[in-house]
Design an enzyme around this catalytic site. Structure first.
Site: not given
Ligand SMILES: *Cc1c(COP(=O)(O)O)cnc(C)c1O
Length: 341
Positions: A82, A184, A220
């Protein structure tokens, strides 16, 4: 070596400086081999790319002490992959995926005394990140970067049980269509701060973001993916190009299918449908699943049948199974757990 004198069960989610961090620099088109250091500070040009144009991406994962006393990390290869896609989207060099995992392992090894003991509910949070370091004033990608990994012990997400939260449908958007919602990057968080402060001031724990193009589909929250359960026990999770692909959510989908024999639908979820679901939860590394009891849409309340007292039954099974895998109480699928010590 002895565990640090920390009241593990009462830790919050804040930064505590640990002993070692990993640092690697990118210059003249190549990463150096990197090393652990005790220096927790960074000295940068006043014109560094990250400071001017926010060229930075990050990851988040945890180290756990299992029931048998081993220190493990959970699916770090997915964080490596990622970070790669995040870096590519922001025109940053990729930190090689195998080296990423080794850097995370080394950093945890350098801070073993900070890994909370089994049963405390606390974990060692690991933050890998990368940013442009050389001066950039005309808008373009930096040519020099730094990759770092630090750790910080964090407390149990739920103190005294996982109480369902109340969230609101946000008037702000988290991600644009064809934008950066799927990576991210700090920039996605900078622009979400006003929305979350607004939600908190109004008494809500989180924002539910809808798709910005039509405002009819569930996306989300600021930092966690949604997972819903239908009244007939199916797991439903929103699919969208602007959602961050949560590793927790992807793992829960696997657990639902392969461990619990549940039917799973990964598809667009209309906001219209939400009132018909039996359970809702937010998934991410921090909490694994945070149960949602109520969703408020401009004064209209959607109360999930699972209520405000405890996690819904399917959510609870998912939570118990995945945390059981992470804590070594349940056999993990091949390749999910990397043992550090
Ligand atoms: C990091 C993140 C998540 C959760 O991802 P995980 O890999 O499960 O920790 C979900 N949404 C956003 C916007 C994120 O930055």
């Amino acid at each position: 070596m002895a565990k640090k004198d920390i009241d593990w069960s009462n830790l919050g989610f804040g930064y505590i400086k640990t002993d070692k961090r990993f640092v690697s620099n990118y210059k003249n088109g190549a990463w150096d081999e990197g090393c652990l250091t005790e220096d927790d500070t960074i000295t940068l040009s006043e014109c560094a790319g990250v400071l001017q144009y926010a060229q930075t991406v990050f990851e988040g994962l945890k180290a756990y002490t299992t029931e048998k006393g081993q220190v493990v990390i959970f699916r770090p290869d997915l964080n490596a992959a990622r970070l790669k896609s995040s870096a590519e989207r922001l025109e940053m060099p990729v930190y090689p995926e195998d080296q990423f995992v080794e850097a995370v392992v080394k950093t945890v090894e350098g801070n073993l005394d900070f890994v909370p003991p089994y049963g405390s509910g606390a974990t060692l949070y690991i933050r890998p990140y990368m940013f442009g370091t050389n001066p950039v004033i005309g808008v373009k990608p930096a040519t020099e970067y730094q990759f770092r990994v630090f750790t910080t012990p964090v407390g149990p997400y739920f103190k005294g049980g996982a109480k369902p939260i109340t969230i609101k449908v946000s008037d702000f958007d988290r991600a644009a269509p064809h934008g950066t919602g799927h990576i991210k990057a700090g920039l996605n968080y900078a622009m979400s701060l006003h929305a979350i402060v607004t939600a908190h001031n109004e008494g809500f724990a989180e924002n539910m973001y809808l798709d910005p193009a039509t405002r009819t589909k569930v996306e989300e929250t600021g930092g966690a993916n949604f997972l819903f359960v239908t009244k007939d026990g199916k797991v439903v999770t929103p699919k969208s190009d602007s959602i961050l692909p949560s590793i927790t959510r992807r793992s829960l989908v696997y657990v639902a299918k392969e461990y619990l024999g549940l039917e799973v639908e990964e598809r667009e979820v209309l906001f219209e449908e939400v009132k018909d679901f039996a359970e809702a939860g937010l998934c991410g590394t921090a909490a694994v699943i945070s149960p949602v009891g109520k969703i408020v849409d401009h004064g209209k309340e959607i109360c999930l049948p699972s209520g405000m007292e405890e996690m819904g039954p399917v959510t609870k099974k998912l939570y118990d199974t995945l945390t059981g895998i992470q804590m070594g109480r349940i056999d993990a699928p091949e390749g999910w757990i990397r043992v550090i010590k």
